[in-house]
Scaffold this active site. Structure first.
Site, short mmCIF file in Angstrom:
data_model
loop_
_atom_site.label_atom_id
_atom_site.label_comp_id
_atom_site.label_asym_id
_atom_site.label_seq_id
_atom_site.Cartn_x
_atom_site.Cartn_y
_atom_site.Cartn_z
N GLY A 1 0.78 -1.24 0.00
CA GLY A 1 0.00 0.00 0.00
C GLY A 1 0.80 1.28 0.00
O GLY A 1 0.32 2.31 0.50
N GLY A 2 2.00 1.25 -0.57
CA GLY A 2 2.81 2.47 -0.64
C GLY A 2 2.05 3.60 -1.34
O GLY A 2 2.06 4.75 -0.89
N ASP B 1 -3.87 -7.30 -5.78
CA ASP B 1 -2.53 -7.92 -5.75
C ASP B 1 -2.68 -9.42 -5.50
O ASP B 1 -3.65 -9.86 -4.88
CB ASP B 1 -1.66 -7.29 -4.65
CG ASP B 1 -0.18 -7.47 -4.91
OD1 ASP B 1 0.51 -6.45 -5.14
OD2 ASP B 1 0.30 -8.63 -4.89
N ILE C 1 -4.57 -9.50 -12.19
CA ILE C 1 -5.19 -8.36 -12.89
C ILE C 1 -5.77 -8.80 -14.24
O ILE C 1 -6.87 -8.40 -14.62
CB ILE C 1 -4.16 -7.22 -13.03
CG1 ILE C 1 -3.98 -6.57 -11.66
CG2 ILE C 1 -4.58 -6.20 -14.09
CD1 ILE C 1 -2.78 -5.72 -11.49
N GLU C 2 -5.04 -9.70 -14.92
CA GLU C 2 -5.50 -10.12 -16.25
C GLU C 2 -6.74 -11.00 -16.18
O GLU C 2 -7.35 -11.33 -17.20
CB GLU C 2 -4.37 -10.79 -17.05
CG GLU C 2 -3.70 -11.98 -16.41
CD GLU C 2 -2.58 -11.62 -15.44
OE1 GLU C 2 -2.71 -10.64 -14.68
OE2 GLU C 2 -1.56 -12.34 -15.42
N SER D 1 2.13 0.12 -9.72
CA SER D 1 3.56 -0.21 -9.80
C SER D 1 3.67 -1.60 -10.42
O SER D 1 3.78 -2.58 -9.70
CB SER D 1 4.19 -0.29 -8.42
OG SER D 1 3.78 0.74 -7.58
N CYS E 1 8.58 -5.06 -11.68
CA CYS E 1 9.72 -4.37 -12.28
C CYS E 1 10.79 -5.32 -12.80
O CYS E 1 11.67 -4.91 -13.56
CB CYS E 1 10.32 -3.41 -11.25
SG CYS E 1 10.74 -4.23 -9.72
N SER F 1 8.45 -2.14 -2.40
CA SER F 1 7.55 -0.99 -2.33
C SER F 1 8.21 0.28 -2.86
O SER F 1 9.18 0.20 -3.63
CB SER F 1 7.07 -0.82 -0.89
OG SER F 1 6.04 0.12 -0.84
N1 SAH Z 1 3.62 -0.50 -4.86
C1 SAH Z 1 3.55 -1.74 -4.15
C2 SAH Z 1 4.48 -2.80 -4.63
C3 SAH Z 1 4.40 -3.18 -6.06
S1 SAH Z 1 5.47 -4.53 -6.43
C4 SAH Z 1 3.84 -1.46 -2.67
O1 SAH Z 1 3.82 -0.32 -2.24
O2 SAH Z 1 4.10 -2.40 -1.92
C5 SAH Z 1 4.51 -5.36 -7.61
C6 SAH Z 1 3.33 -6.13 -7.04
O3 SAH Z 1 2.59 -6.64 -8.13
C7 SAH Z 1 3.70 -7.32 -6.18
O4 SAH Z 1 3.13 -7.17 -4.90
C8 SAH Z 1 3.09 -8.52 -6.90
O5 SAH Z 1 2.51 -9.46 -6.02
C9 SAH Z 1 2.00 -7.84 -7.75
N2 SAH Z 1 1.65 -8.55 -8.99
C10 SAH Z 1 2.49 -9.03 -9.92
N3 SAH Z 1 1.81 -9.55 -10.96
C11 SAH Z 1 0.49 -9.41 -10.67
C12 SAH Z 1 -0.71 -9.75 -11.37
N4 SAH Z 1 -0.67 -10.35 -12.56
N5 SAH Z 1 -1.89 -9.46 -10.80
C13 SAH Z 1 -1.93 -8.85 -9.57
N6 SAH Z 1 -0.84 -8.50 -8.88
C14 SAH Z 1 0.36 -8.77 -9.41
#
Ligand code: SAH
Length: 407
Positions: free
Chosen positions: A14-15, A34, A57-58, A76, A79, A370
């Protein structure tokens, strides 16, 4: 403006949500999505009232997205496909699939969100994923700004250079002006030269500002680092626009921090590779998800005993026996930053916490994934102050950046 309905994709711990809260923008996260169960547990612990979808998500349909009727997307995407040290699979990497799905969905939404905020690693700016993102945004009529920012730009002694994009839907009658050339304007950025860094705006601070003799007398190249690295670190410690590490440490007495001390094995094996900082330093390196498990390049360690000079420990270390070496290194009382301290350096508010069953290693891992909350807070304020019809009088003050957003 009423409450913004915000969709938080790849929500992690949750950043983005914290940044939204800190920005003071009246908003409500209508769904956080997530698939990481540990991160989701932490998210739920801190935001019990936010709908959290443990789904890929997909796997979410256009219809489901439409029902959420959101005004803003914060995201986010993973990466790993873009990191400089990774394989750079980019759009061919499976982990980019969900992001491509979002790009496909966006133009087909009943109502385009007015705002988009995206964070990713350095490297994303050169990717095909970014090219596709930009094309989609232009086709949909967004105005956008891309920046590379490190928390040092906002006075935090931690390097975490990241790519950010903030986008705003153009009102129909406003001319669409993009600033996709941002990167051309800053072609040689590195950790200490983000475009929003105050010293970047003041040329007198860019040079070393130190006489040659001082550089030479102050630099002991006992470790496996180049003279340039050592000099850069010294310059960072002289940058008074950045706060000191000690402001981010836990107030407890050091005895309580014994559990974070580096083990003798780690000291002997990795002593020369450590990035050591002291409480009075104004720098630390990026904390990654391997912090606490791996040593090289995962984050700085803290010197707790100031009575011993670091130079006296490392000078001639190579010539000593293992036991003597260890005795020397132990004198510094080197320890890891606690997860709370890493969270402090990443701009998380004091009320952020972990559920009791989350191990220290898990805490480091999710924090490493995060983002810096303060950096995103400033970008959100910049984005919202730039919206059409809003007086952009305080645009510059939002991040201390002189480049205007809407043009
Ligand atoms: N901004 C977030 C971190 C993002 S890191 C924070 O503040 O913590 C990327 C995140 O994407 C990871 O937690 C990972 O579990 C999630 N993720 C990766 N592929 C995904 C998908 N296909 N559907 C949903 N979540 C996904």
């Amino acid at each position: 403006m009423g409450y913004l309905r915000v969709l938080e994709l790849y929500s992690g711990i949750g950043g983005m949500h914290y940044a939204l809260k800190e920005s003071g923008i009246p908003a409500q996260v209508v769904a956080a999505i997530d698939i990481n169960t540990t991160a989701n547990q932490i998210y739920k612990h801190n935001f019990p009232d936010t709908p959290l979808w443990n789904k890929t998500i997909e796997g979410i349909t256009l219809d489901d997205f439409n029902k959420l009727s959101f005004d803003m997307i914060m995201m986010s995407p993973p990466c790993q496909p873009f990191t400089r040290i990774g394989l750079q699979g980019d759009i061919a990497d499976n982990r980019t699939k969900s992001f491509l799905y979002i790009l496909d969905i966006l133009p087909r939404l009943c109502k385009l969100p007015r705002f988009i905020v995206l964070e990713n690693v350095k490297g994303f700016e050169k990717s095909s994923a970014r090219t596709l993102l930009i094309k989609t945004l232009i086709d949909c009529g967004y105005t956008f700004q891309e920046v590379m920012v490190s928390p040092t730009s906002v006075g935090i002694p931690n390097s975490r250079l990241r790519y950010f994009l903030i986008a705003l839907i153009s009102a129909e009658n406003l001319s669409t002006q993009t600033s996709s050339k941002t990167f051309d304007a800053f072609p040689h950025l590195d950790e200490s030269e983000s475009p929003l860094h105050p010293s970047f705006l003041s040329p007198t601070c860019i040079s070393t500002g130190l006489p040659e003799e001082e550089i030479h007398s102050g630099l002991v190249l006992y470790k496996r680092e180049s003279r340039m690295d050592a000099q850069r670190k010294m310059n960072q410690n002289h940058d008074l626009s950045v706060r000191q590490i000690q402001d981010f440490l836990e107030p407890q007495r050091e005895e309580n921090m014994e559990r974070y001390l580096l083990s003798p094995k780690t000291l002997l094996r990795y002593g020369l590779l450590l990035d050591i900082v002291q409480p009075k330093c104004r720098r630390s390196v990026c904390f990654t998800k391997g912090y606490g498990r791996y040593v090289e390049g995962t984050g700085s360690v803290l010197q707790c005993c100031m009575e011993t000079e670091i130079d006296s420990v490392f000078t001639g270390l190579d010539q000593l026996s293992e036991e003597e070496k260890l005795q020397q290194l132990l004198k510094l009382k080197l320890r890891y930053f606690s997860p709370r301290e890493v969270a402090n350096l990443m701009g998380f508010p004091q009320h952020f916490s972990f559920p009791e069953n989350i191990s220290t290693i898990q805490q480091y891992r999710v924090l490493g994934n995060s983002l810096n909350v303060l950096v995103v807070t400033k970008l959100l304020q910049l984005l919202l102050s730039s919206r059409p019809g809003h007086s952009a009088g305080d645009e510059d003050s939002a991040v201390g950046c002189s480049s205007s957003f809407c043009g």
